[in-house]
Design a protein around this motif. Sequence first.
Motif, PDB file in Angstrom:
ATOM      1  N   ASN A   1      53.620 -19.303  27.951  1.00 26.71           N
ATOM      2  CA  ASN A   1      54.328 -20.095  27.058  1.00 26.71           C
ATOM      3  C   ASN A   1      54.439 -19.733  25.737  1.00 26.71           C
ATOM      4  O   ASN A   1      55.726 -19.579  24.959  1.00 26.71           O
ATOM      5  CB  ASN A   1      54.303 -21.597  27.476  1.00 26.71           C
ATOM      6  CG  ASN A   1      54.616 -21.941  28.667  1.00 26.71           C
ATOM      7  OD1 ASN A   1      55.027 -21.139  29.754  1.00 26.71           O
ATOM      8  ND2 ASN A   1      53.999 -23.030  29.227  1.00 26.71           N
ATOM      9  N   LEU A   2      53.305 -19.476  25.023  1.00 30.01           N
ATOM     10  CA  LEU A   2      53.056 -19.282  23.781  1.00 30.01           C
ATOM     11  C   LEU A   2      53.820 -18.169  23.330  1.00 30.01           C
ATOM     12  O   LEU A   2      54.592 -17.754  22.426  1.00 30.01           O
ATOM     13  CB  LEU A   2      51.664 -19.215  23.333  1.00 30.01           C
ATOM     14  CG  LEU A   2      51.169 -18.806  21.716  1.00 30.01           C
ATOM     15  CD1 LEU A   2      51.754 -19.889  20.568  1.00 30.01           C
ATOM     16  CD2 LEU A   2      49.833 -18.820  21.744  1.00 30.01           C
TER      17      LEU A   2
ATOM     18  N   ARG B   1      57.687 -17.812  23.407  1.00 27.97           N
ATOM     19  CA  ARG B   1      58.249 -18.762  22.320  1.00 27.97           C
ATOM     20  C   ARG B   1      58.955 -17.833  21.437  1.00 27.97           C
ATOM     21  O   ARG B   1      60.031 -18.150  20.642  1.00 27.97           O
ATOM     22  CB  ARG B   1      57.460 -19.370  21.397  1.00 27.97           C
ATOM     23  CG  ARG B   1      57.880 -20.413  20.326  1.00 27.97           C
ATOM     24  CD  ARG B   1      56.666 -21.300  19.614  1.00 27.97           C
ATOM     25  NE  ARG B   1      55.720 -20.362  19.114  1.00 27.97           N
ATOM     26  CZ  ARG B   1      54.563 -20.773  18.536  1.00 27.97           C
ATOM     27  NH1 ARG B   1      54.219 -21.990  18.757  1.00 27.97           N
ATOM     28  NH2 ARG B   1      53.737 -20.098  17.924  1.00 27.97           N
ATOM     29  N   ASP B   2      58.449 -16.438  21.407  1.00 27.72           N
ATOM     30  CA  ASP B   2      59.167 -15.468  20.428  1.00 27.72           C
ATOM     31  C   ASP B   2      60.141 -14.453  21.202  1.00 27.72           C
ATOM     32  O   ASP B   2      60.366 -13.504  20.531  1.00 27.72           O
ATOM     33  CB  ASP B   2      58.264 -14.447  19.680  1.00 27.72           C
ATOM     34  CG  ASP B   2      57.363 -15.820  18.633  1.00 27.72           C
ATOM     35  OD1 ASP B   2      57.990 -16.572  17.943  1.00 27.72           O
ATOM     36  OD2 ASP B   2      56.030 -15.590  18.557  1.00 27.72           O
TER      37      ASP B   2
ATOM     38  N   TYR C   1      58.321 -25.111  30.700  1.00 25.30           N
ATOM     39  CA  TYR C   1      58.630 -24.715  29.306  1.00 25.30           C
ATOM     40  C   TYR C   1      59.969 -24.169  29.219  1.00 25.30           C
ATOM     41  O   TYR C   1      60.654 -24.554  28.244  1.00 25.30           O
ATOM     42  CB  TYR C   1      57.593 -23.894  29.018  1.00 25.30           C
ATOM     43  CG  TYR C   1      57.848 -22.954  27.538  1.00 25.30           C
ATOM     44  CD1 TYR C   1      57.512 -23.672  26.389  1.00 25.30           C
ATOM     45  CD2 TYR C   1      58.363 -21.881  27.535  1.00 25.30           C
ATOM     46  CE1 TYR C   1      57.920 -23.184  24.967  1.00 25.30           C
ATOM     47  CE2 TYR C   1      58.756 -21.299  26.182  1.00 25.30           C
ATOM     48  CZ  TYR C   1      58.347 -22.009  25.076  1.00 25.30           C
ATOM     49  OH  TYR C   1      58.627 -21.393  23.814  1.00 25.30           O
TER      50      TYR C   1
ATOM     51  N   THR D   1      62.626 -25.718  27.120  1.00 21.38           N
ATOM     52  CA  THR D   1      63.363 -24.988  25.727  1.00 21.38           C
ATOM     53  C   THR D   1      64.630 -24.472  25.873  1.00 21.38           C
ATOM     54  O   THR D   1      65.592 -24.532  24.937  1.00 21.38           O
ATOM     55  CB  THR D   1      62.305 -23.411  25.632  1.00 21.38           C
ATOM     56  OG1 THR D   1      61.048 -24.082  25.431  1.00 21.38           O
ATOM     57  CG2 THR D   1      62.627 -22.817  24.284  1.00 21.38           C
TER      58      THR D   1
END
Length: 365
Positions: free
Chosen positions: A186-187, A190-191, A215, A219
């Motif tokens: 998930n981290l 994010r990008d 997630y 998002t």
Amino acid sequence: MASFSLFISGREADEIFEGQVHLYKHLFAFFDSLCLKWCVDQSIPNIIHSHGQPMTLHELVSTLKVPLAKVSGVHRLMRYLAHNRFFDIVRISQEDEEEKEAYALTCVSKLLVRGSDYCLAPMVDLMLDPTFSSSYQQLGKWIHDEGNQTPFAVAMGTDIWDFLSKNPKQMKYFNDATASDSQIINLALRDHGVIFEGLESIVDVAGGTGMVAKYISETFPHLKCIVFDLPQVVKNLEGTNNLSFVGGNMFQSIPKADAVLLKYILHDWDDDNCIKILKKCKDAVSSSNNKRGKIIIIDIVIDDEKQDQPEITLAKLQLDLAVIANNGKERTTEEWKKLFMEAECHQDYKISPLTGHMSLIEIYI
């Protein structure tokens, strides 16, 4: 033999000494894992985190309630873990006392603090559980076995999936470990939100309890997300407006969607099974509205030039040996290409780095 040693040059002797050190380094490498297991079992990262500052040996053994006779042992274990970068040894002053050594968390041990946003302690619980690690004691027997048994099956008498279904404790270890690793995904995602642009629906195949899908759905609220896994896995799991759970078997059929996500899935299977999975994924994203679908793969590419660092390569090769216990494999660029060709979905794909050792593969159908 004594006279023979006279003919060994100084350079040859140095090579022998160097070889001995290298041999002993790997011979005793099991201490890396066992000391890590001890550290996690004793909740030392949490203890130091809760302390709010680096802890001295005295403070640590007092909290652990270690007998006086074992204090030296704790010191030696922590010294070893600090050498392996799990802790920093710093000097602190306490009131009017002299400076003392204390243990501080590093970026590694912070990942072992249970309850934190990015905690990988469950991976330690899983991989260092004797049930799983015992598989690797059977590599010699497995390599000479003419059958198709996995190392795990040689050790336990059954394959890992059947074993997990009948052993709740180890199943919890497995689910907790995959969920913890999903936090890291998930981290990374994010990008990489661009990979979801233009999609209206996505199926997370073998998505477990939906950690990553949740997630994505939060998002990208416009995106319809489906977590697809075995019926017993998704039973009683509740969705939201744009998140649902569907039971089924990926070898039989996969729900239709614009995209299919395979995270840490293909490395668990041999080439024949991966081809079957990819073909089902291709069927799922092939729609009649002339809109291009895609298969999104999160997995390891062993020889990814953009991740060509010795420590990262070692991690990839170690993970390759980890999945060998169930006849899985990590693949090189050429092996991925061959897989895509045999699954007839090789015409348009790209590979990009995602995390330190994971890659993102997008196949356009």
